[in-house]
Design an enzyme around this catalytic site. Structure first.
Site, PDB file in Angstrom:
ATOM      1  N   PHE A 170      47.027  40.722  36.534  1.00 52.05           N
ATOM      2  CA  PHE A 170      46.251  40.977  35.319  1.00 52.05           C
ATOM      3  C   PHE A 170      46.862  42.178  34.616  1.00 52.05           C
ATOM      4  O   PHE A 170      46.849  43.290  35.133  1.00 52.05           O
ATOM      5  CB  PHE A 170      44.763  41.245  35.597  1.00 52.05           C
ATOM      6  CG  PHE A 170      44.002  41.344  34.299  1.00 52.05           C
ATOM      7  CD1 PHE A 170      43.532  40.203  33.661  1.00 52.05           C
ATOM      8  CD2 PHE A 170      43.803  42.563  33.675  1.00 52.05           C
ATOM      9  CE1 PHE A 170      42.880  40.279  32.438  1.00 52.05           C
ATOM     10  CE2 PHE A 170      43.150  42.648  32.450  1.00 52.05           C
ATOM     11  CZ  PHE A 170      42.688  41.506  31.830  1.00 52.05           C
ATOM     12  N   ASP A 214      52.358  48.687  36.863  1.00 53.99           N
ATOM     13  CA  ASP A 214      51.159  48.766  36.025  1.00 53.99           C
ATOM     14  C   ASP A 214      50.111  49.536  36.817  1.00 53.99           C
ATOM     15  O   ASP A 214      49.460  48.997  37.707  1.00 53.99           O
ATOM     16  CB  ASP A 214      50.676  47.352  35.682  1.00 53.99           C
ATOM     17  CG  ASP A 214      49.427  47.390  34.796  1.00 53.99           C
ATOM     18  OD1 ASP A 214      48.769  48.454  34.711  1.00 53.99           O
ATOM     19  OD2 ASP A 214      49.101  46.345  34.197  1.00 53.99           O
ATOM     20  N   LYS A 235      43.231  53.509  30.623  1.00 52.83           N
ATOM     21  CA  LYS A 235      41.886  53.688  31.179  1.00 52.83           C
ATOM     22  C   LYS A 235      41.511  55.156  31.402  1.00 52.83           C
ATOM     23  O   LYS A 235      41.095  55.828  30.475  1.00 52.83           O
ATOM     24  CB  LYS A 235      41.747  52.891  32.472  1.00 52.83           C
ATOM     25  CG  LYS A 235      41.832  51.380  32.256  1.00 52.83           C
ATOM     26  CD  LYS A 235      41.411  50.621  33.488  1.00 52.83           C
ATOM     27  CE  LYS A 235      41.700  49.137  33.431  1.00 52.83           C
ATOM     28  NZ  LYS A 235      40.744  48.352  32.698  1.00 52.83           N
TER      29      LYS A 235
END
Ligand SMILES: Cc1ncc(COP(=O)(O)O)c(C=O)c1O
Length: 397
Positions: free
Chosen positions: A140, A225, A254
């Protein structure tokens, strides 16, 4: 207005691209969130790890509000007095020479893809338009059309094609598969150190070390990531640190803003990041002074308060408590730091709804996994309190 009214408003005017729990939050502080009826909940999702520092952290709030009174957006057509010091702090903390600031995680991933392709053509000598990037099954990395195009999750892709070519998928956790998939036109391997949305999937020990070595030997860039795993979530500043791996490109987002604002970045050394020229890439809001001031404060909160150590120590404690729950529903308890997944033999949604009733907010990940990822400022006492509810919920029929 009552809870039901807010939900009706959402359902009428918002596209139905999420299936949220029906809790309407209007206030939050630290690990706690409050709904419009005044109920209090322990947040065990942390906005998918964006609020590692805890909700509305006062240091970040102060930086944000002071900056809001000065200047919020200049665009990169002009310079501002905040971006440089933010990126210096980020580079010094992470050990990279340069950063390219963006807003959302997906944009930072797109930035890394562009950087890797450009490096492939300009440095590695891959023929034009032939660059390949290897990705993992179950990944993802966000929701742009390029990114969903290389997802293995059918629901992310259905009806959104045609997709960007140039991506090859291999199984996650299988370094031999990486070695086999590399061709002379491979420019990068893009990987999550732990697959978060995939269900908190932890690869075999040594995997990151092995893939880093394979990439180096084949002149392929390793892109990590760390949007969800980075900035303390797994009990190390970056999850790659657990195996002393230094990727060629790292993407963060984030918690880079502590949840105040979308702030993301791609990090690399000059050999890669220095390839970008004016006009190659950009974003109206990327590197804006408000985001930069917030990002700088968000990083300081992590380092000044020892949140990485806290995540490691309390994560081990929380995982240990969860692992001792004797329930037939539990298939596996796994995690690193305060990034914990409890995989069940049955769908997790019902358990999340019951936890909500008892004042704990969790969200199922994939079908069968409950993710426990509270803000890193959680205390042992709060974990003990949470376990008095989590244990009976996991034991229910
Ligand atoms: C590993 C990873 N990469 C990228 C993203 C996308 O970030 P954003 O939703 O900010 O675009 C996410 C979001 O959950 C993520 O977990």
């Amino acid at each position: 207005m009552e809870t039901r009214d807010y939900i009706e408003l959402d359902d009428e005017y918002s596209a139905h691209n999420y299936h949220p729990l029906d809790v309407v939050i209007n206030r939050a502080e630290g690990v706690w969130v409050y709904d419009v009826d005044g109920n209090k909940y322990l947040d065990c999702l942390s906005a998918y790890s964006a609020v590692n520092q805890g909700h509305c952290h006062p240091t970040i709030l102060k930086a944000a509000s002071e900056q809001m009174h000065r200047v919020t957006l200049t665009s990169r057509a002009f310079r501002n007095d905040q971006m440089g010091s933010f990126l210096r702090d980020l580079c010094e903390l992470s050990g990279y020479e340069m950063a390219l600031p963006m807003n959302t995680g997906a944009e930072a991933v797109e930035t890394a893809i562009k950087a890797a392709r450009k490096w492939g053509y300009r440095v590695k000598g891959v023929p034009n338009d032939q660059a390949e990037i290897i990705v993992c099954h179950g990944n993802f990395h966000g929701r742009t059309t390029t990114i969903v195009g290389f997802s293995s999750e059918e629901s992310y892709k259905q009806d959104f094609g045609p997709f960007t070519p140039g991506f090859v998928t291999i199984p996650y956790g299988d370094s031999a598969a990486l070695e086999r998939a590399i061709t002379p036109t491979t420019v990068a391997f893009l990987v999550e150190p732990i697959q978060g949305e995939g269900g908190v999937i932890i690869p075999p020990e040594g995997y990151l070390r092995d893939v880093a070595e394979i990439c180096r030997r084949n002149k392929v860039l390793l892109i990590a990531d760390e949007i969800q795993t980075g900035l303390g979530r797994t009990g190390a500043l970056f999850a790659c640190d657990h195996e002393s791996v230094r990727p060629d490109i790292v993407v963060v987002g984030k918690a880079l803003s502590g949840g105040f604002y979308p702030v993301s970045a791609a990090l690399a050394d000059n050999e890669i990041m220095g390839l970008f020229q004016p006009g190659d890439h950009g974003s109206t809001f990327g590197g804006n002074p408000l985001g930069a001031a917030i990002g700088r404060a968000a990083l300081a909160v992590i380092t000044d308060n020892g949140l990485v150590d806290q995540s490691r120590e309390l994560g081990a404690y929380f995982k240990g408590r969860l692992a001792r729950v004797e329930s037939d529903h539990i298939k596996e308890v796994r995690g690193q730091g305060l990034f914990i997944g409890v995989e069940l033999h049955v769908p997790a949604r019902r358990f999340c709804e019951e936890l909500q009733e008892r004042g704990i907010l969790c969200k199922e990940t994939r079908e069968n996994v409950i993710r426990f990822a509270p803000p890193l400022v959680i205390t042992k006492e709060e974990i003990d309190w949470a376990m008095t509810h989590i244990e009976p919920v996991l034991m229910m029929d």
